[in-house]
Write a protein that holds these residues in place. Structure first.
Motif, PDB file in Angstrom:
ATOM      1  N   PRO A 174      42.862  37.159  37.867  1.00 36.58           N
ATOM      2  CA  PRO A 174      43.826  38.238  38.134  1.00 36.58           C
ATOM      3  C   PRO A 174      45.101  38.140  37.306  1.00 36.58           C
ATOM      4  N   VAL A 175      45.420  36.949  36.820  1.00 34.82           N
ATOM      5  CA  VAL A 175      46.625  36.803  35.993  1.00 34.82           C
ATOM      6  C   VAL A 175      46.386  37.346  34.590  1.00 34.82           C
ATOM      7  N   LEU A 176      45.261  36.965  34.019  1.00 35.24           N
ATOM      8  CA  LEU A 176      44.968  37.392  32.645  1.00 35.24           C
ATOM      9  C   LEU A 176      44.464  38.828  32.594  1.00 35.24           C
ATOM     10  N   TYR A 177      43.763  39.243  33.640  1.00 35.69           N
ATOM     11  CA  TYR A 177      43.152  40.579  33.613  1.00 35.69           C
ATOM     12  C   TYR A 177      43.466  41.364  34.871  1.00 35.69           C
ATOM     13  N   PRO A 178      44.752  41.719  35.052  1.00 33.11           N
ATOM     14  CA  PRO A 178      45.163  42.390  36.288  1.00 33.11           C
ATOM     15  C   PRO A 178      44.586  43.799  36.432  1.00 33.11           C
ATOM     16  N   GLY A 179      43.995  44.324  35.362  1.00 29.09           N
ATOM     17  CA  GLY A 179      43.434  45.669  35.439  1.00 29.09           C
ATOM     18  C   GLY A 179      42.070  45.727  36.102  1.00 29.09           C
ATOM     19  N   VAL A 180      41.465  44.562  36.335  1.00 26.60           N
ATOM     20  CA  VAL A 180      40.165  44.522  36.995  1.00 26.60           C
ATOM     21  C   VAL A 180      40.384  44.580  38.495  1.00 26.60           C
ATOM     22  N   GLY A 181      39.826  45.566  39.140  1.00 27.48           N
ATOM     23  CA  GLY A 181      39.963  45.668  40.588  1.00 27.48           C
ATOM     24  C   GLY A 181      38.926  44.811  41.283  1.00 27.48           C
ATOM     25  N   GLU A 182      38.506  45.228  42.474  1.00 29.51           N
ATOM     26  CA  GLU A 182      37.474  44.458  43.173  1.00 29.51           C
ATOM     27  C   GLU A 182      36.094  44.775  42.624  1.00 29.51           C
ATOM     28  N   VAL A 183      36.019  45.825  41.819  1.00 33.12           N
ATOM     29  CA  VAL A 183      34.760  46.135  41.146  1.00 33.12           C
ATOM     30  C   VAL A 183      34.911  45.837  39.658  1.00 33.12           C
ATOM     31  N   LEU A 184      34.094  44.928  39.175  1.00 30.61           N
ATOM     32  CA  LEU A 184      34.082  44.635  37.739  1.00 30.61           C
ATOM     33  C   LEU A 184      33.015  45.485  37.089  1.00 30.61           C
ATOM     34  N   SER A 214      28.430  36.239  47.434  1.00 33.00           N
ATOM     35  CA  SER A 214      29.596  36.156  46.542  1.00 33.00           C
ATOM     36  C   SER A 214      29.925  37.503  45.932  1.00 33.00           C
ATOM     37  N   ILE A 215      28.894  38.263  45.627  1.00 36.40           N
ATOM     38  CA  ILE A 215      29.081  39.568  44.997  1.00 36.40           C
ATOM     39  C   ILE A 215      28.108  40.573  45.596  1.00 36.40           C
ATOM     40  N   ARG A 216      28.324  41.826  45.264  1.00 35.65           N
ATOM     41  CA  ARG A 216      27.312  42.834  45.512  1.00 35.65           C
ATOM     42  C   ARG A 216      27.012  43.520  44.198  1.00 35.65           C
ATOM     43  N   VAL A 217      25.746  43.591  43.859  1.00 39.91           N
ATOM     44  CA  VAL A 217      25.363  44.216  42.595  1.00 39.91           C
ATOM     45  C   VAL A 217      25.388  45.727  42.758  1.00 39.91           C
ATOM     46  N   GLU A 218      26.103  46.385  41.851  1.00 32.76           N
ATOM     47  CA  GLU A 218      26.151  47.839  41.874  1.00 32.76           C
ATOM     48  C   GLU A 218      25.711  48.384  40.524  1.00 32.76           C
ATOM     49  N   TYR A 219      25.486  49.662  40.474  1.00 32.19           N
ATOM     50  CA  TYR A 219      25.035  50.264  39.230  1.00 32.19           C
ATOM     51  C   TYR A 219      26.151  50.190  38.191  1.00 32.19           C
ATOM     52  N   GLY A 220      25.890  49.531  37.079  1.00 26.39           N
ATOM     53  CA  GLY A 220      26.870  49.426  36.001  1.00 26.39           C
ATOM     54  C   GLY A 220      28.004  48.462  36.295  1.00 26.39           C
TER      55      GLY A 220
END
Length: 250
Positions: A174-184, A214-220
């Motif tokens: 989150p420090v280096l890439y604050p533009g990534v939300g909870e969905v990558l 740990s994650i949920r796989v979503e389309y794209g």
DNA sequence: GCATTAACAGCCG
DNA sequence: CGGCTGTTAATGC
């Protein structure tokens, strides 16, 4: 030779919404901020487009507004080595900008992306005048050092599931890439390129990580449910699978 | 054994 | 329709 067109053509000033995605602007005092905003440019890059190339003189310090980039180099045999992905909110190239040396890495878009650029002269002006900016750069370099060590670790891991997990954790910093939300937003093919595995094996690893919760796989892309579990998958599993208490004293 | 390539159908935007 | 996903089969180290 592939021309690095897109950044030099069709450059334009940033919209207000795009300015909001730049994490260091808020750290500047009004005069500094105005100067930085006046200089900032943005351009679209399509898949495979070069943002910068090894050996070219430094012109900009770059940031990802939207999309996904990769940093790589080619060795003497022509084999490409990918070092890292750069998701939204990430700024890079300050080492080269600081020294005003030629770029040492290739940066290419993995998919359609919007890339912002601050001219190297303005970058130096901010270093000379803004304490807030200096703090940002210092913090950035420090965080990147942590990623560097983690990267060495990832390279020595043989277990593909863990390699995928740790690579994801790096992209979710989150420090280096604050533009990534909870969905990558990253396809399994893109992730495969970054990690250095086949798409099929990455798919298997993602399925395993999803099974752990740990994650949920979503389309794209994928949704992050537990970042800590991505950083320390095995350790975390041991803790949760068989919780043990250590009796201390009484 | 394990990962990779190749190939496929099905789904999503 | 083009791109992405999940899966299987064949191949290689």
């Amino acid at each position: 030779m592939v021309p690095d067109t897109s950044l030099h053509q069709r450059r334009r000033p940033l919209t207000a919404a795009e300015l909001d995605t730049i994490p260091w602007l808020h750290l500047l005092v009004p005069a500094e901020r105005e100067r930085a905003q006046d200089d900032l440019k943005i351009a679209d890059a399509g898949p495979g487009d070069y943002v910068c190339r090894i050996g070219r003189p430094v012109t900009y310090w770059f940031g990802v507004v939207d999309g996904l980039l990769k940093m790589s180099s080619d060795n003497a045999e022509g084999v490409t080595i990918t070092f890292m992905g750069v998701p939204p909110g990430g700024w890079f190239g300050e080492g080269t900008a600081l020294k005003r040396e030629p770029y040492r890495y290739n940066i290419q878009a993995l998919r359609k992306s919007r890339v912002a650029g601050l001219h190297v002269d303005t970058f130096h002006w901010l270093l000379d005048h803004s304490i807030g900016f200096n703090r940002f750069v210092m913090n950035q370099l420090n965080e990147r050092l942590g990623q560097f060590i983690a990267g060495r670790e990832i390279d020595r891991m043989t277990n593909p599931d863990i390699r995928v997990a740790r690579s994801l954790a790096a992209l979710l910093n989150p420090v280096l890439y604050p533009g990534v939300g909870e969905v990558l937003r990253i396809t399994q093919q893109e992730l495969a390129y970054l990690v250095g595995l086949s798409r099929q094996r990455v798919n298997e690893a993602l399925t395993a990580l999803a099974k752990q919760g740990s994650i949920r796989v979503e389309y794209g892309g994928l949704r992050v449910l537990n970042l800590q579990a991505l950083r320390f998958p095995i350790f975390f599993n041991k803790l949760t699978d068989s919780p043990r208490k250590i009796a201390l004293g009484s």
